[in-house]
Motif scaffolding. Structure first.
Motif, PDB file in Angstrom:
ATOM      1  N   PRO A   1     -21.056   1.589  -4.568  1.00  0.00           N
ATOM      2  CA  PRO A   1     -20.784   2.168  -3.251  1.00  0.00           C
ATOM      3  C   PRO A   1     -20.493   1.129  -2.172  1.00  0.00           C
ATOM      4  CG  PRO A   1     -23.118   2.336  -3.786  1.00  0.00           C
ATOM      5  CD  PRO A   1     -22.423   1.884  -5.032  1.00  0.00           C
ATOM      6  N   ASP A   2     -20.810  -0.131  -2.443  1.00  0.00           N
ATOM      7  CA  ASP A   2     -20.550  -1.193  -1.470  1.00  0.00           C
ATOM      8  C   ASP A   2     -19.251  -1.950  -1.751  1.00  0.00           C
ATOM      9  OD1 ASP A   2     -22.946  -0.724  -0.045  1.00  0.00           O
ATOM     10  OD2 ASP A   2     -24.081  -1.876  -1.527  1.00  0.00           O
ATOM     11  N   ALA A   3     -18.532  -1.585  -2.814  1.00  0.00           N
ATOM     12  CA  ALA A   3     -17.279  -2.257  -3.142  1.00  0.00           C
ATOM     13  C   ALA A   3     -16.229  -1.964  -2.066  1.00  0.00           C
ATOM     14  CB  ALA A   3     -16.777  -1.806  -4.509  1.00  0.00           C
ATOM     15  N   LYS A   4     -15.356  -2.942  -1.836  1.00  0.00           N
ATOM     16  CA  LYS A   4     -14.372  -2.837  -0.758  1.00  0.00           C
ATOM     17  C   LYS A   4     -12.949  -2.943  -1.302  1.00  0.00           C
ATOM     18  CE  LYS A   4     -17.632  -2.759   2.364  1.00  0.00           C
ATOM     19  NZ  LYS A   4     -17.957  -1.488   3.074  1.00  0.00           N
ATOM     20  N   TYR A   5     -12.069  -2.147  -0.695  1.00  0.00           N
ATOM     21  CA  TYR A   5     -10.651  -2.134  -1.062  1.00  0.00           C
ATOM     22  C   TYR A   5      -9.833  -2.468   0.184  1.00  0.00           C
ATOM     23  CZ  TYR A   5      -6.440  -0.537  -3.534  1.00  0.00           C
ATOM     24  OH  TYR A   5      -5.210  -0.466  -4.175  1.00  0.00           O
ATOM     25  N   PHE A   6      -8.964  -3.478   0.067  1.00  0.00           N
ATOM     26  CA  PHE A   6      -8.101  -3.886   1.166  1.00  0.00           C
ATOM     27  C   PHE A   6      -6.646  -3.681   0.756  1.00  0.00           C
ATOM     28  CE2 PHE A   6     -12.014  -6.299   1.529  1.00  0.00           C
ATOM     29  CZ  PHE A   6     -12.346  -6.130   2.868  1.00  0.00           C
ATOM     30  N   SER A   7      -5.898  -2.995   1.597  1.00  0.00           N
ATOM     31  CA  SER A   7      -4.496  -2.697   1.294  1.00  0.00           C
ATOM     32  C   SER A   7      -3.601  -3.304   2.371  1.00  0.00           C
ATOM     33  CB  SER A   7      -4.284  -1.177   1.228  1.00  0.00           C
ATOM     34  OG  SER A   7      -2.936  -0.876   0.929  1.00  0.00           O
ATOM     35  N   PHE A   8      -2.686  -4.175   1.957  1.00  0.00           N
ATOM     36  CA  PHE A   8      -1.721  -4.804   2.864  1.00  0.00           C
ATOM     37  C   PHE A   8      -0.381  -4.070   2.741  1.00  0.00           C
ATOM     38  CE2 PHE A   8      -4.915  -7.986   2.373  1.00  0.00           C
ATOM     39  CZ  PHE A   8      -4.877  -8.768   3.514  1.00  0.00           C
ATOM     40  N   GLU A   9       0.129  -3.578   3.853  1.00  0.00           N
ATOM     41  CA  GLU A   9       1.402  -2.859   3.853  1.00  0.00           C
ATOM     42  C   GLU A   9       2.247  -3.318   5.045  1.00  0.00           C
ATOM     43  OE1 GLU A   9       4.662  -1.100   3.547  1.00  0.00           O
ATOM     44  OE2 GLU A   9       3.237  -0.774   1.900  1.00  0.00           O
TER      45      GLU A   9
ATOM     46  N   VAL B   1      -7.051  -0.872   5.724  1.00  0.00           N
ATOM     47  CA  VAL B   1      -5.604  -1.065   5.713  1.00  0.00           C
ATOM     48  C   VAL B   1      -5.247  -2.177   6.683  1.00  0.00           C
ATOM     49  CG1 VAL B   1      -3.359   0.012   6.110  1.00  0.00           C
ATOM     50  CG2 VAL B   1      -5.251   1.378   5.167  1.00  0.00           C
ATOM     51  N   VAL B   2      -4.452  -3.151   6.208  1.00  0.00           N
ATOM     52  CA  VAL B   2      -3.989  -4.264   7.038  1.00  0.00           C
ATOM     53  C   VAL B   2      -2.476  -4.139   7.189  1.00  0.00           C
ATOM     54  CG1 VAL B   2      -3.871  -6.763   7.319  1.00  0.00           C
ATOM     55  CG2 VAL B   2      -5.853  -5.725   6.175  1.00  0.00           C
ATOM     56  N   THR B   3      -2.002  -4.042   8.423  1.00  0.00           N
ATOM     57  CA  THR B   3      -0.568  -3.918   8.679  1.00  0.00           C
ATOM     58  C   THR B   3       0.082  -5.295   8.669  1.00  0.00           C
ATOM     59  OG1 THR B   3      -0.988  -1.992  10.085  1.00  0.00           O
ATOM     60  CG2 THR B   3       1.168  -3.031  10.261  1.00  0.00           C
ATOM     61  N   GLY B   4       1.164  -5.420   7.889  1.00  0.00           N
ATOM     62  CA  GLY B   4       1.886  -6.682   7.832  1.00  0.00           C
ATOM     63  C   GLY B   4       1.922  -7.248   6.428  1.00  0.00           C
ATOM     64  N   ALA B   5       2.793  -8.212   6.219  1.00  0.00           N
ATOM     65  CA  ALA B   5       2.930  -8.860   4.923  1.00  0.00           C
ATOM     66  C   ALA B   5       1.675  -9.649   4.577  1.00  0.00           C
ATOM     67  CB  ALA B   5       4.142  -9.783   4.919  1.00  0.00           C
ATOM     68  N   PHE B   6       1.314  -9.645   3.316  1.00  0.00           N
ATOM     69  CA  PHE B   6       0.142 -10.388   2.873  1.00  0.00           C
ATOM     70  C   PHE B   6       0.269 -11.865   3.222  1.00  0.00           C
ATOM     71  CE2 PHE B   6      -1.966 -12.983  -0.376  1.00  0.00           C
ATOM     72  CZ  PHE B   6      -3.270 -12.527  -0.262  1.00  0.00           C
TER      73      PHE B   6
ATOM     74  N   GLU C   1       5.415   2.538   9.494  1.00  0.00           N
ATOM     75  CA  GLU C   1       5.505   3.986   9.255  1.00  0.00           C
ATOM     76  C   GLU C   1       4.661   4.368   8.043  1.00  0.00           C
ATOM     77  OE1 GLU C   1       8.628   7.401   7.769  1.00  0.00           O
ATOM     78  OE2 GLU C   1       9.443   5.554   8.612  1.00  0.00           O
ATOM     79  N   TYR C   2       4.760   3.574   6.979  1.00  0.00           N
ATOM     80  CA  TYR C   2       3.944   3.844   5.805  1.00  0.00           C
ATOM     81  C   TYR C   2       2.459   3.682   6.122  1.00  0.00           C
ATOM     82  CZ  TYR C   2       8.336   3.341   3.142  1.00  0.00           C
ATOM     83  OH  TYR C   2       9.608   3.466   2.648  1.00  0.00           O
ATOM     84  N   VAL C   3       2.136   2.696   6.934  1.00  0.00           N
ATOM     85  CA  VAL C   3       0.738   2.485   7.324  1.00  0.00           C
ATOM     86  C   VAL C   3       0.188   3.727   8.020  1.00  0.00           C
ATOM     87  CG1 VAL C   3      -0.778   1.193   8.872  1.00  0.00           C
ATOM     88  CG2 VAL C   3       0.856  -0.033   7.434  1.00  0.00           C
TER      89      VAL C   3
ATOM     90  N   GLY D   1       0.789  -1.227   0.000  1.00  0.00           N
ATOM     91  CA  GLY D   1       0.000   0.000   0.000  1.00  0.00           C
ATOM     92  C   GLY D   1       0.817   1.270   0.000  1.00  0.00           C
ATOM     93  N   TYR D   2       2.072   1.174   0.439  1.00  0.00           N
ATOM     94  CA  TYR D   2       2.981   2.324   0.557  1.00  0.00           C
ATOM     95  C   TYR D   2       2.290   3.434   1.356  1.00  0.00           C
ATOM     96  CZ  TYR D   2       6.716   5.559  -0.889  1.00  0.00           C
ATOM     97  OH  TYR D   2       7.766   6.452  -0.914  1.00  0.00           O
ATOM     98  N   VAL D   3       2.131   4.628   0.813  1.00  0.00           N
ATOM     99  CA  VAL D   3       1.538   5.716   1.589  1.00  0.00           C
ATOM    100  C   VAL D   3       0.077   5.982   1.212  1.00  0.00           C
ATOM    101  CG1 VAL D   3       3.752   6.818   2.053  1.00  0.00           C
ATOM    102  CG2 VAL D   3       2.434   7.516   0.036  1.00  0.00           C
ATOM    103  N   GLY D   4      -0.501   5.121   0.388  1.00  0.00           N
ATOM    104  CA  GLY D   4      -1.936   5.200   0.167  1.00  0.00           C
ATOM    105  C   GLY D   4      -2.398   5.814  -1.137  1.00  0.00           C
ATOM    106  N   TYR D   5      -1.468   6.199  -2.002  1.00  0.00           N
ATOM    107  CA  TYR D   5      -1.874   6.813  -3.271  1.00  0.00           C
ATOM    108  C   TYR D   5      -2.776   5.888  -4.078  1.00  0.00           C
ATOM    109  CZ  TYR D   5      -1.435   8.946  -7.931  1.00  0.00           C
ATOM    110  OH  TYR D   5      -1.687   9.504  -9.168  1.00  0.00           O
TER     111      TYR D   5
END
Length: 220
Positions: free
Chosen positions: A85-93, A116-121, A97-99, A67-71
């Motif tokens: 509007p109900d679609a979901k986005y999950f970002s693993f980082e 946002v999920v902290t940690g390796a996928f 610090e980046y989280v 996910g880096y810094v969220g761009y």
């Protein structure tokens, strides 16, 4: 205290973006990266390509590795919300610090469809099912360590996270490159469609060639 470029970017965006206006957050990040120094975002050259793939395939669940810094989360979160509007986005980082920066920027954007999920996928993918009720994923975006692309796509397959017509898009497959990943998806009969879309490396103004690899899955 001297700020690193990610922290400097955060401060710049907070000073220049409009709260609850995600497009202004993206514009501020892009301007910072062009005016100050580049960053590891998908950027404004390849970003619209992925936007187009989202509009074409209309995913309800999208998962990002790196996910880096969220761009990218903000950019693709905008596209998802415009479709459903109900679609979901999950970002693993992996980097905490980046989280932290990502969460601030997402909050500033006002988007509510991003988790946002902290940690390796590889260590946390089970949370998709146990915490969020996600069995399969419509669209994966790979933009983390290039050496991890191959092991992660094999894990994604093994764990049954892909369904027929799931889309997997991998960034930076030319620069810095992911040759083992490309060999695998191009030679894997379950990926019935593969396309390499040439673009340029983010924030190089077209001077460095790069590409996205688009792979569509169908279990044979």
């Amino acid at each position: 205290m001297t700020l690193n470029r990610e922290q400097s970017c955060l401060e710049y965006v907070k000073a220049n973006a409009i709260k609850n206006n995600p497009k202004s957050v993206l514009d501020a990040i892009d301007k910072f990266c062009y005016d100050v120094k580049g960053m590891m975002n998908v950027g404004d050259d390849k970003g619209p390509i992925v936007d187009g793939l989202i509009f074409k395939h209309k995913p309800k669940v999208m998962v990002e590795l790196g996910g880096y810094v969220g761009y990218s989360a903000i950019r693709f979160g905008i596209a998802l919300s415009s479709i459903n509007p109900d679609a979901k986005y999950f970002s693993f980082e992996l980097n905490p610090e980046y989280v932290s920066i990502m969460k601030e920027l997402i909050e500033l954007s006002g988007l509510k469809n991003i988790t946002v999920v902290t940690g390796a996928f590889a260590s946390n993918f089970q949370k998709l099912k146990t915490d969020f009720g996600v069995d399969t994923v419509d669209f994966f975006f790979l933009d983390h360590w290039k050496d991890a692309y191959l092991s992660d796509i094999k894990l994604i397959e093994k764990e049954g996270l892909l369904h027929d017509d799931s889309v997997v898009v991998a960034d930076n497959v030319i620069y810095p490159g992911a040759p083992e990943y490309l060999e695998y998806v191009r030679g894997n009969p379950n990926f019935y469609h593969n396309e390499t879309i040439t673009s340029c490396l983010e924030y190089t103004k077209g001077k460095v060639v790069d590409a996205l690899q688009v792979s569509i899955y169908r279990r044979i």
